[in-house]
Design a protein around this motif. Structure first.
Motif, mmCIF file in Angstrom:
data_model
loop_
_atom_site.group_PDB
_atom_site.id
_atom_site.type_symbol
_atom_site.label_atom_id
_atom_site.label_comp_id
_atom_site.label_asym_id
_atom_site.label_seq_id
_atom_site.Cartn_x
_atom_site.Cartn_y
_atom_site.Cartn_z
ATOM 1 N N LYS A 110 0.826 -1.215 0.000
ATOM 2 C CA LYS A 110 0.000 0.000 0.000
ATOM 3 C C LYS A 110 0.855 1.258 0.000
ATOM 4 O O LYS A 110 0.589 2.215 -0.728
ATOM 5 C CB LYS A 110 -0.961 -0.001 1.202
ATOM 6 C CG LYS A 110 -2.209 -0.857 0.943
ATOM 7 C CD LYS A 110 -3.062 -1.017 2.177
ATOM 8 C CE LYS A 110 -3.894 0.210 2.472
ATOM 9 N NZ LYS A 110 -4.848 -0.065 3.580
ATOM 10 N N LYS A 111 1.924 1.227 0.792
ATOM 11 C CA LYS A 111 2.834 2.380 0.817
ATOM 12 C C LYS A 111 3.446 2.584 -0.566
ATOM 13 O O LYS A 111 3.584 3.709 -1.043
ATOM 14 C CB LYS A 111 3.968 2.141 1.820
ATOM 15 C CG LYS A 111 3.589 2.451 3.255
ATOM 16 C CD LYS A 111 4.819 2.283 4.147
ATOM 17 C CE LYS A 111 4.396 1.957 5.567
ATOM 18 N NZ LYS A 111 5.419 1.276 6.338
ATOM 19 N N SER A 112 3.812 1.476 -1.186
ATOM 20 C CA SER A 112 4.457 1.562 -2.499
ATOM 21 C C SER A 112 3.475 2.048 -3.567
ATOM 22 O O SER A 112 3.845 2.824 -4.450
ATOM 23 C CB SER A 112 5.032 0.191 -2.863
ATOM 24 O OG SER A 112 5.810 0.286 -4.016
ATOM 25 N N VAL A 113 2.221 1.592 -3.473
ATOM 26 C CA VAL A 113 1.187 2.077 -4.405
ATOM 27 C C VAL A 113 1.090 3.598 -4.273
ATOM 28 O O VAL A 113 1.128 4.330 -5.263
ATOM 29 C CB VAL A 113 -0.190 1.426 -4.112
ATOM 30 C CG1 VAL A 113 -1.322 2.156 -4.851
ATOM 31 C CG2 VAL A 113 -0.184 -0.054 -4.517
ATOM 32 N N LYS A 114 1.014 4.039 -3.023
ATOM 33 C CA LYS A 114 0.817 5.464 -2.764
ATOM 34 C C LYS A 114 1.938 6.324 -3.365
ATOM 35 O O LYS A 114 1.681 7.393 -3.917
ATOM 36 C CB LYS A 114 0.749 5.675 -1.240
ATOM 37 C CG LYS A 114 -0.138 6.828 -0.840
ATOM 38 C CD LYS A 114 -0.299 6.857 0.670
ATOM 39 C CE LYS A 114 -0.722 8.237 1.119
ATOM 40 N NZ LYS A 114 -0.766 8.347 2.569
ATOM 41 N N THR A 115 3.182 5.843 -3.249
ATOM 42 C CA THR A 115 4.300 6.678 -3.731
ATOM 43 C C THR A 115 4.556 6.516 -5.228
ATOM 44 O O THR A 115 5.279 7.320 -5.801
ATOM 45 C CB THR A 115 5.616 6.354 -2.987
ATOM 46 O OG1 THR A 115 5.808 4.947 -3.026
ATOM 47 C CG2 THR A 115 5.587 6.836 -1.565
ATOM 48 N N ASN A 116 3.978 5.498 -5.839
ATOM 49 C CA ASN A 116 4.308 5.248 -7.244
ATOM 50 C C ASN A 116 3.184 5.542 -8.232
ATOM 51 O O ASN A 116 3.332 5.268 -9.426
ATOM 52 C CB ASN A 116 4.788 3.801 -7.429
ATOM 53 C CG ASN A 116 6.219 3.617 -6.949
ATOM 54 O OD1 ASN A 116 7.152 4.138 -7.554
ATOM 55 N ND2 ASN A 116 6.385 2.901 -5.844
ATOM 56 N N VAL A 117 2.075 6.081 -7.761
ATOM 57 C CA VAL A 117 0.996 6.429 -8.701
ATOM 58 C C VAL A 117 0.946 7.956 -8.854
ATOM 59 O O VAL A 117 1.458 8.681 -7.999
ATOM 60 C CB VAL A 117 -0.379 5.885 -8.231
ATOM 61 C CG1 VAL A 117 -0.357 4.361 -8.182
ATOM 62 C CG2 VAL A 117 -0.786 6.469 -6.884
ATOM 63 N N PRO A 118 0.332 8.436 -9.951
ATOM 64 C CA PRO A 118 0.301 9.886 -10.162
ATOM 65 C C PRO A 118 -0.388 10.621 -9.009
ATOM 66 O O PRO A 118 -1.342 10.105 -8.407
ATOM 67 C CB PRO A 118 -0.510 10.043 -11.449
ATOM 68 C CG PRO A 118 -0.419 8.729 -12.142
ATOM 69 C CD PRO A 118 -0.305 7.699 -11.061
#
Lengths: 385, 181
Positions: B149-157
């Motif tokens: 979830k953290k990675s999704v948050k930092t890697n999406v526009p």
């Protein structure tokens, strides 16, 4: 990767791709000028620097083509800026004439070639190691350059800095020869604090402007470099020139002195320039010589071979040019066989063969989508142990 | 232990992004070693596309996938190409609406997640890849939920974080439901 700051060195732990790590390495090395033309698989370098250069007060130009790109880089270098361009095979071909100009006028610059499959436009999105010989011999005339081959995203960062340092030290175009896998791969990168990064800047003249001769070398065969706008008389010409930088096109003496020095400033300093990584080479009977992404498959294969009692080792040239001749000759004395896997039809293997008298060399070619698998290299080790 | 994950579909579905998010989650947010590699055609959008992630406690020598433990697949073409290359005992997570024709496969666990349909219900078809990531997290546990979830948050526009996290959660819940059934 997003950046929202004007820091030149992004100290910290990051997850980034090879192209972006290369771009950040350039900035950390002090590069303030990038001119290029986007091409897969090097585009991300240009894209990233188009954002980052303005943040750090540098200049980014998208040129009309690769001929213009390298020309702009050489011009920027004459003014004292650390300058870089990045491309892939087709663009690298277009740059060759002006790479000769950079060699002849001793303009420090870094050229990144993220190698894809060729010849011609070939395979834009797939890896190759087919520009190895072109990097050395692509421009006409006799000359030496320096080329480094990274194997990881961390090395894309580290070796881009090293490329700038070498280029500034020897006033020679220096190439980062990476392959598409290394360029596009995402991995962890640790960027150290700025003060921990070793930076080399070109030698400046320590004489008065009246006494300065722009092509008079020191003992290391490298002339101190004044730059345009610094009050010195500085000339640049692709024609054969004397120490003043003036054309002397019909003197065999001037030609011999200049061209020999351009070669020897690299050849005589080769021991200082050359870097390799060795893994379990000491008692190895079968030694794999591999570079770039292929070296990582080779490392895995060598570890597996050792598990089954085969005395295998890996020698990975980080410096492709100048070629680590002495080290190859040394391992050839102990090894029964040398295995050279490359993503081409046989390029660096020629240099290996030239330097190993009597030891048999096995070449392992791979072309197309993926680099050699560890299993393919392991089988070659097994067949030759 | 070395774990290999392959994402496959066509260019434009966020296949490469899914790989980057997963590898970053394992590497930056879970303290493991991880590397992502990719392969796509010169056409970029619409062409065949795969993204591969290797995760390990040890240093990763060879970064490419040779025998994937998990295949997350979002197109018929990619399914046809890669379904039979999954390691025996491995896992396939597929979007049944994108893959109408399945083969008879032995010795793999199959999870069917209608990610594109779920994404459409959330109003954005383009986040189907994140729905799949949620399901991947729930059914494999290879990378823990919070790291992903953290990675999704930092890697999406920017501005799409909430939508993507909702998509992730929907996928996660669907995955958990499949595990229980």
């Amino acid at each position: 990767m997003k950046t929202e700051n004007n820091r030149t060195v992004l100290t910290g732990t990051h997850f980034m791709n090879g192209d972006i790590a290369c771009a950040e390495g350039a900035l950390a090395a002090g590069c303030k000028f990038f001119a290029g033309y986007p091409i897969t698989p090097a585009t991300e370098i240009a894209e990233h620097l188009s954002k980052r250069m303005p943040e750090v007060g540098g200049i980014y130009i998208q040129m009309e083509d690769e001929i213009g790109s390298i020309a702009a880089v050489i011009g920027a270098s004459y003014t004292g800026l650390k300058a870089m361009t990045a491309t892939s095979g087709p663009g690298f071909s277009l740059m060759q004439e002006n790479i000769g100009l950079a060699v002849m006028t001793e303009a420090p610059c870094v050229i990144v070639d993220i190698m894809r499959g060729g010849p011609s436009t070939g395979q834009p999105t797939l890896p190759g190691q087919q520009d190895i010989m072109q990097a050395k011999w692509g421009s006409h005339g006799d000359y030496e350059i320096i080329a480094l081959a990274p194997s990881s995203v961390q090395e894309m960062f580290d070796l881009t800095i090293e490329a700038f340092n070498l280029s500034e030290t020897y006033r020679v175009p220096t190439m980062v020869l990476a392959d598409e896998v290394v360029g596009h791969m995402w991995e962890k990168v640790v960027i150290p604090p700025a003060e921990k990064i070793r930076i080399v800047n070109r030698k400046k003249p320590n004489t008065s402007p009246e006494k300065y001769l722009p092509y008079m070398p020191d003992d290391d065969l490298v002339p101190p470099m004044a730059c345009f706008g610094e009050g010195f008389s500085f000339h640049a010409t692709g024609l054969t020139h004397d120490e003043h930088g003036y054309p002397k096109t019909s003197s065999s003496g001037v030609q011999q002195k200049l061209v020999k020095r351009l070669c020897e400033k690299i050849r005589k300093n080769a021991d200082k320039i050359v870097k390799v990584r060795e893994f379990m080479v000491d008692d190895a009977e079968v030694i794999v010589v591999a570079y770039g992404i292929v070296a990582r498959a080779a490392l895995s294969a060598v570890k597996e071979a050792r598990k089954t009692g085969i005395k295998a080792g890996l020698l990975r040239p980080i410096t492709i040019w100048p070629f680590p001749e002495k080290l190859i000759a040394k391992i050839a004395e102990q090894a029964k066989k040398i295995v050279v896997p490359e993503m081409n039809c046989g390029q660096l293997v020629r240099e290996v063969e030239r330097n190993v008298q009597g030891t048999s060399v096995v070449f392992l070619s791979k072309l197309g989508e993926d680099p050699h698998t560890p299993m393919e290299i392991l089988e070659a080790i097994r067949r030759n142990c | 232990m070395r774990v290999e994950v392959r994402f496959a579909g066509f260019g434009g579905q966020g296949i490469i992004k899914s790989g980057i998010i997963t590898a970053a989650a394992a590497c930056i947010y879970s303290g493991k070693n991880a590397v992502q590699t990719q392969s796509y055609g010169p056409e970029s959008r619409g062409g065949a596309c795969k993204s591969e992630v290797v995760i390990s406690e040890e240093e990763i020598d060879f970064p490419k996938v040779t025998s994937p433990d998990v295949l997350i697949v979002m197109s018929q073409h990619a399914y046809n190409e890669y379904a039979e290359k999954v390691t025996p005992g491995g896992t396939i997570i597929l979007d049944p609406d994108m893959i109408p024709h399945e083969k008879k496969l032995k010795n793999v666990k199959i999870f069917r997640v209608p990610a594109t349909k779920i994404a459409e219900e959330l109003g954005r078809k383009i986040i189907a890849n994140i729905v799949m990531l949620g399901a991947f997290s729930a059914v494999t546990r290879i990378v823990d939920k919070e790291s992903l979830k953290k990675s999704v948050k930092t890697n999406v526009p920017k501005g799409t974080e909430e939508l993507n996290l909702t998509a992730f959660e929907k996928g996660y819940q669907y995955g958990e439901k499949l595990l229980k059934s």
